[in-house]
Design a protein around this motif. Structure first.
Motif, PDB file in Angstrom:
ATOM      1  N   GLY A 216      -1.181 -20.821 -11.954  1.00 31.20           N
ATOM      2  CA  GLY A 216      -1.001 -20.162 -13.245  1.00 31.20           C
ATOM      3  C   GLY A 216      -2.280 -19.617 -13.854  1.00 31.20           C
ATOM      4  O   GLY A 216      -3.259 -19.342 -13.177  1.00 31.20           O
ATOM      5  N   CYS A 217      -2.244 -19.516 -15.194  1.00 33.76           N
ATOM      6  CA  CYS A 217      -3.258 -18.737 -15.901  1.00 33.76           C
ATOM      7  C   CYS A 217      -4.669 -19.295 -15.785  1.00 33.76           C
ATOM      8  O   CYS A 217      -5.631 -18.535 -15.713  1.00 33.76           O
ATOM      9  CB  CYS A 217      -2.860 -18.613 -17.371  1.00 33.76           C
ATOM     10  SG  CYS A 217      -1.439 -17.524 -17.556  1.00 33.76           S
TER      11      CYS A 217
ATOM     12  N   THR B  99       4.234 -28.698 -15.680  1.00 33.52           N
ATOM     13  CA  THR B  99       4.139 -27.351 -16.248  1.00 33.52           C
ATOM     14  C   THR B  99       3.610 -27.400 -17.675  1.00 33.52           C
ATOM     15  O   THR B  99       4.085 -28.182 -18.484  1.00 33.52           O
ATOM     16  CB  THR B  99       5.544 -26.700 -16.248  1.00 33.52           C
ATOM     17  OG1 THR B  99       6.054 -26.797 -14.923  1.00 33.52           O
ATOM     18  CG2 THR B  99       5.491 -25.254 -16.670  1.00 33.52           C
ATOM     19  N   PHE B 100       2.658 -26.562 -17.961  1.00 26.62           N
ATOM     20  CA  PHE B 100       2.107 -26.445 -19.306  1.00 26.62           C
ATOM     21  C   PHE B 100       2.477 -25.071 -19.848  1.00 26.62           C
ATOM     22  O   PHE B 100       2.560 -24.112 -19.090  1.00 26.62           O
ATOM     23  CB  PHE B 100       0.576 -26.579 -19.267  1.00 26.62           C
ATOM     24  CG  PHE B 100       0.126 -27.916 -18.739  1.00 26.62           C
ATOM     25  CD1 PHE B 100      -0.233 -28.928 -19.612  1.00 26.62           C
ATOM     26  CD2 PHE B 100       0.086 -28.162 -17.379  1.00 26.62           C
ATOM     27  CE1 PHE B 100      -0.628 -30.163 -19.127  1.00 26.62           C
ATOM     28  CE2 PHE B 100      -0.310 -29.399 -16.883  1.00 26.62           C
ATOM     29  CZ  PHE B 100      -0.676 -30.403 -17.764  1.00 26.62           C
ATOM     30  N   GLY B 101       2.643 -24.985 -21.168  1.00 26.65           N
ATOM     31  CA  GLY B 101       2.753 -23.669 -21.788  1.00 26.65           C
ATOM     32  C   GLY B 101       4.152 -23.121 -21.886  1.00 26.65           C
ATOM     33  O   GLY B 101       5.105 -23.857 -22.133  1.00 26.65           O
ATOM     34  N   CYS B 102       4.262 -21.832 -21.623  1.00 31.86           N
ATOM     35  CA  CYS B 102       5.396 -21.035 -22.091  1.00 31.86           C
ATOM     36  C   CYS B 102       6.617 -21.057 -21.170  1.00 31.86           C
ATOM     37  O   CYS B 102       6.608 -21.634 -20.089  1.00 31.86           O
ATOM     38  CB  CYS B 102       4.929 -19.605 -22.241  1.00 31.86           C
ATOM     39  SG  CYS B 102       4.354 -18.941 -20.662  1.00 31.86           S
TER      40      CYS B 102
ATOM     41  N   ASN C 239       0.888 -26.316 -13.225  1.00 32.46           N
ATOM     42  CA  ASN C 239       1.095 -24.914 -13.565  1.00 32.46           C
ATOM     43  C   ASN C 239       0.572 -24.727 -14.988  1.00 32.46           C
ATOM     44  O   ASN C 239       1.171 -25.210 -15.941  1.00 32.46           O
ATOM     45  CB  ASN C 239       2.571 -24.538 -13.446  1.00 32.46           C
ATOM     46  CG  ASN C 239       2.770 -23.044 -13.527  1.00 32.46           C
ATOM     47  OD1 ASN C 239       1.785 -22.282 -13.566  1.00 32.46           O
ATOM     48  ND2 ASN C 239       4.005 -22.604 -13.570  1.00 32.46           N
ATOM     49  N   THR C 240      -0.536 -24.045 -15.114  1.00 29.41           N
ATOM     50  CA  THR C 240      -1.344 -24.121 -16.332  1.00 29.41           C
ATOM     51  C   THR C 240      -1.167 -22.936 -17.273  1.00 29.41           C
ATOM     52  O   THR C 240      -0.687 -21.874 -16.889  1.00 29.41           O
ATOM     53  CB  THR C 240      -2.829 -24.196 -15.935  1.00 29.41           C
ATOM     54  OG1 THR C 240      -3.140 -23.009 -15.197  1.00 29.41           O
ATOM     55  CG2 THR C 240      -3.113 -25.419 -15.097  1.00 29.41           C
ATOM     56  N   CYS C 241      -1.639 -23.145 -18.512  1.00 28.60           N
ATOM     57  CA  CYS C 241      -1.562 -22.127 -19.558  1.00 28.60           C
ATOM     58  C   CYS C 241      -2.947 -21.958 -20.157  1.00 28.60           C
ATOM     59  O   CYS C 241      -3.641 -22.944 -20.391  1.00 28.60           O
ATOM     60  CB  CYS C 241      -0.573 -22.604 -20.616  1.00 28.60           C
ATOM     61  SG  CYS C 241      -0.564 -21.582 -22.091  1.00 28.60           S
ATOM     62  N   SER C 242      -3.336 -20.729 -20.434  1.00 30.09           N
ATOM     63  CA  SER C 242      -4.671 -20.480 -21.001  1.00 30.09           C
ATOM     64  C   SER C 242      -4.610 -19.890 -22.399  1.00 30.09           C
ATOM     65  O   SER C 242      -5.635 -19.501 -22.947  1.00 30.09           O
ATOM     66  CB  SER C 242      -5.429 -19.480 -20.110  1.00 30.09           C
ATOM     67  OG  SER C 242      -5.744 -20.074 -18.885  1.00 30.09           O
ATOM     68  N   VAL C 243      -3.411 -19.807 -22.976  1.00 26.90           N
ATOM     69  CA  VAL C 243      -3.274 -19.096 -24.252  1.00 26.90           C
ATOM     70  C   VAL C 243      -4.121 -19.742 -25.342  1.00 26.90           C
ATOM     71  O   VAL C 243      -4.747 -19.060 -26.138  1.00 26.90           O
ATOM     72  CB  VAL C 243      -1.791 -18.998 -24.673  1.00 26.90           C
ATOM     73  CG1 VAL C 243      -1.642 -18.528 -26.112  1.00 26.90           C
ATOM     74  CG2 VAL C 243      -1.075 -18.025 -23.755  1.00 26.90           C
TER      75      VAL C 243
END
Ligand code: 5AD
Ligand code: SF4
Length: 587
Positions: A81-82, A9-12, A46-50
């Motif tokens: 995810g994102c 998991t990446f991000g928030c 599970n990705t993050c694009s922020v």
């Protein structure tokens, strides 16, 4: 058709919760999980694009997987995810190693897509189609037949986020809560998506429009968690204080009450409960109900708050509810009115500070042992940021007195207004310098905030062993291995907490202990020299209800049983990052 899954998991926090729900769902279908990607038949990110940096990490992981898949064609790779939502088909084109993609609004479809991918892969392997011919250096390459068959799954990924909301509610509702598999702390989603459209932010594009979950679903989930022994719940949403559920307008599908879309806030809603007497559950009402109806939750928190539309009704509920933590995470993003306006934040520095003053007037009672702590987010190097803007942000940090502040270098994100309309014109070295300067100011403030706790007794939720202790354990483990290899046997090494069993719970809690706990290796009374073989005291990491990190020693035999509990700690020394103390009793 189940396989062994590795999920990273990446991000928030929202992503952490999504990953937990996906894990529960796949486990129920017979999938097993492994912490080692090399052991897995299925690798999911599970990705993050922020920020771009988070995406780059995933690209590099995918690059590594492409090499592995060349010799291991049975491997199934999924991007959740994102990034899946933002990049769409382009991601599969750039990275043919990816078999399936599922955006945040369609995670409920993952089991079907995965099953499909595994079956397709198995049948293609059986008839030899994915093996293809040996490529350069004898490495096998996939034929397009295998790729096309699996890429077909991704066409089920829809971009209509709002329409998918109903199904997604089932994912939250299906949450598996087991007394043996939690760290005492849990996230509960109250809203999804965001309607704010800050000009720099991808979240409204990737997570879609704001929807609010029915209060009954949220309260029921809290009850189930409390019954399973969870004592700390953090309510999640991008703008939690916008929560609002109109009972008169509720719609059920198949007997399940559906989440409701958010709305545009008017300035008249700012400081009052505009819905008192109406058949509406507001955020204040939701907090009050959870506090009253789920007394087993000893700590109730919420993140993230938006600085506007935060009514006194919410502050009053917090003040009247001893188990609601006096903690706010309320990002300001900048200390410059000009930049706040360019960011489309909808408030000025003055209005932000007025909100903080109002919140402190209601909730900051340090003399009663109930201080209000506040955390913030700042973006540094937003397009056109001048030295004067930067100085204004420094001044804001001195004035806000955050207990900590996350400072992010501006990252231009495709699809956002800022990316389309504003040049990313603050050079990287200037962003870096300003970032350092803001951290320095914040460190001073954090040290002062921590120092206010000196000599006081705090109640703290024990998350796990501190990071320093984890390092010690790792060293002891490698020492044990070395001893074992040399034939001297492993029994000579007394591992501290890792030897006393609470299984998953312990491992996860230790992970959660996270960043700030690192402070101990810099500031702690102990040195790394004592790392290694020890059955003596174990340094534990805990959090106050205001989310300050507390480090204290426990007897090795008591440590595991303490995780997930609330204890009392007398604070003996402090740093910017943590409070250090001695245990004074159970909380
Ligand atoms: N660049 C840098 N930081 C960002 N954030 C959101 N978008 C960006 C971006 N494009 C930060 C904001 C937000 C936090 C979750 O991430 O500070 O509050
Ligand atoms: Fe992004 Fe702004 Fe929404 Fe926060 S409020 S998620 S920064 S758009």
């Amino acid at each position: 058709m189940a396989g062994k899954v590795y999920l990273e998991t990446f991000g928030c926090q929202m992503n952490e919760l999504d990953s937990e729900l996906v894990t529960g769902q796949l486990r129920a279908l017979g999938y097993r999980f492994t912490p080692d990607a090399h052991q897995a038949d299925v690798v999911l990110y599970n990705t993050c694009s922020v920020r771009e940096h988070a995406e780059q990490k995933v690209w590099s992981r995918l690059g590594e997987l492409a090499i592995r898949k060349a010799t291991d064609p049975g491997l199934v790779v999924g991007v959740l995810g994102c990034m899946a939502e933002r990049e769409g088909g382009a991601l599969m084109k750039r990275m043919p190693v990816v078999d399936l993609m599922v955006g945040p609004a369609e995670l409920d479809k993952l089991p079907a897509l995965l099953d499909n991918a595994l079956r397709t892969r198995a049948s293609l392997l059986a008839d030899g189609r994915v093996l293809g011919e040996a490529g350069e250096g004898g490495v096998r390459r996939l034929t397009s037949a295998g790729q096309v068959a699996l890429a077909g799954s991704s066409s089920r990924r829809s971009s209509t986020l709002a329409a998918a909301g109903d199904q997604l509610e089932m994912l939250d509702l299906s949450r598996a809560v087991s007394p043996d598999d939690h760290s005492g702390s849990a996230y509960v989603r109250i809203t999804r998506g965001c309607n704010k459209f800050c000009t720099y932010c991808v979240v409204p594009h990737t997570r879609g429009a704001e929807v609010h979950r029915p209060p009954e679903h949220i309260i029921d989930e809290c009850k189930r968690l409390a019954d399973a022994g969870v004592v700390e719940v953090t309510l999640l949403g991008q703008t939690v204080n916008h929560y609002r559920f109109e009972h008169g307008a509720q719609v059920s599908v198949g007997g399940v009450v559906q989440p409701q879309k958010g709305r545009v806030y008017k300035r008249t809603d700012e400081h009052t409960d505009a819905y008192a007497g109406q058949n509406v559950t507001t955020f204040a009402g939701l907090l009050r109900r959870i506090h009253e109806e789920v007394p087993g939750i000893l700590r109730l928190r919420f993140v993230t708050s938006y600085p506007r539309s935060f009514g006194n009704d919410v502050l009053e509920v917090i003040r009247a509810s001893p188990r609601v933590c006096r903690y706010l995470h309320v990002p300001a993003q900048s200390g410059s009115d000009r930049l706040l306006s360019m960011m489309n934040r909808g408030y000025s520095v003055g209005e932000y500070l007025e909100f903080l003053d109002r919140a402190r007037a209601f909730l900051h009672e340090p003399e009663l042992g109930r201080p209000l702590t506040v955390a913030g987010d700042i973006i540094v190097g937003f397009p056109s940021e001048t030295e004067a803007d930067h100085e204004a942000t420094k001044a804001l940090l001195l004035r806000t007195r955050y207990k900590n502040c996350f400072i992010f270098k501006y990252s231009s994100r495709p699809g956002t207004v800022a990316h389309e309309k504003l040049a990313d014109d603050v050079p990287e070295d200037v962003k870096r310098r300003r970032n350092g300067e803001l951290l320095e100011v914040q460190n001073l403030v954090s040290a002062e905030v921590s120092a206010e706790y000196l000599g006081r007794e705090v109640t703290a939720f024990v998350q796990g062993v501190s990071r320093r202790e984890q390092k010690k354990t790792k060293r002891a483990e490698s020492l044990a291995k070395a001893v074992a290899v040399n034939g001297a046997g492993i029994g000579a090494v007394a591992l501290t907490i890792s030897a006393s069993g609470r299984g998953d719970v312990r491992a996860r809690a230790a992970e959660v202990a996270g960043d700030g706990a690192d402070a101990c290796s810099v500031h702690g009374a102990h040195t790394e020299a004592d790392a290694g073989v020890s059955a003596g005291p174990v340094q534990m990491s805990a959090r106050t209800d205001g989310d300050l990190i507390v480090l204290f020693d426990a007897h090795a035999g008591d440590a595991a049983g303490m995780i997930g509990q609330i204890v009392r700690v007398r604070i003996e020394s402090t740093t910017a990052l943590a409070l250090h103390g001695a245990m004074a009793g159970q909380g």
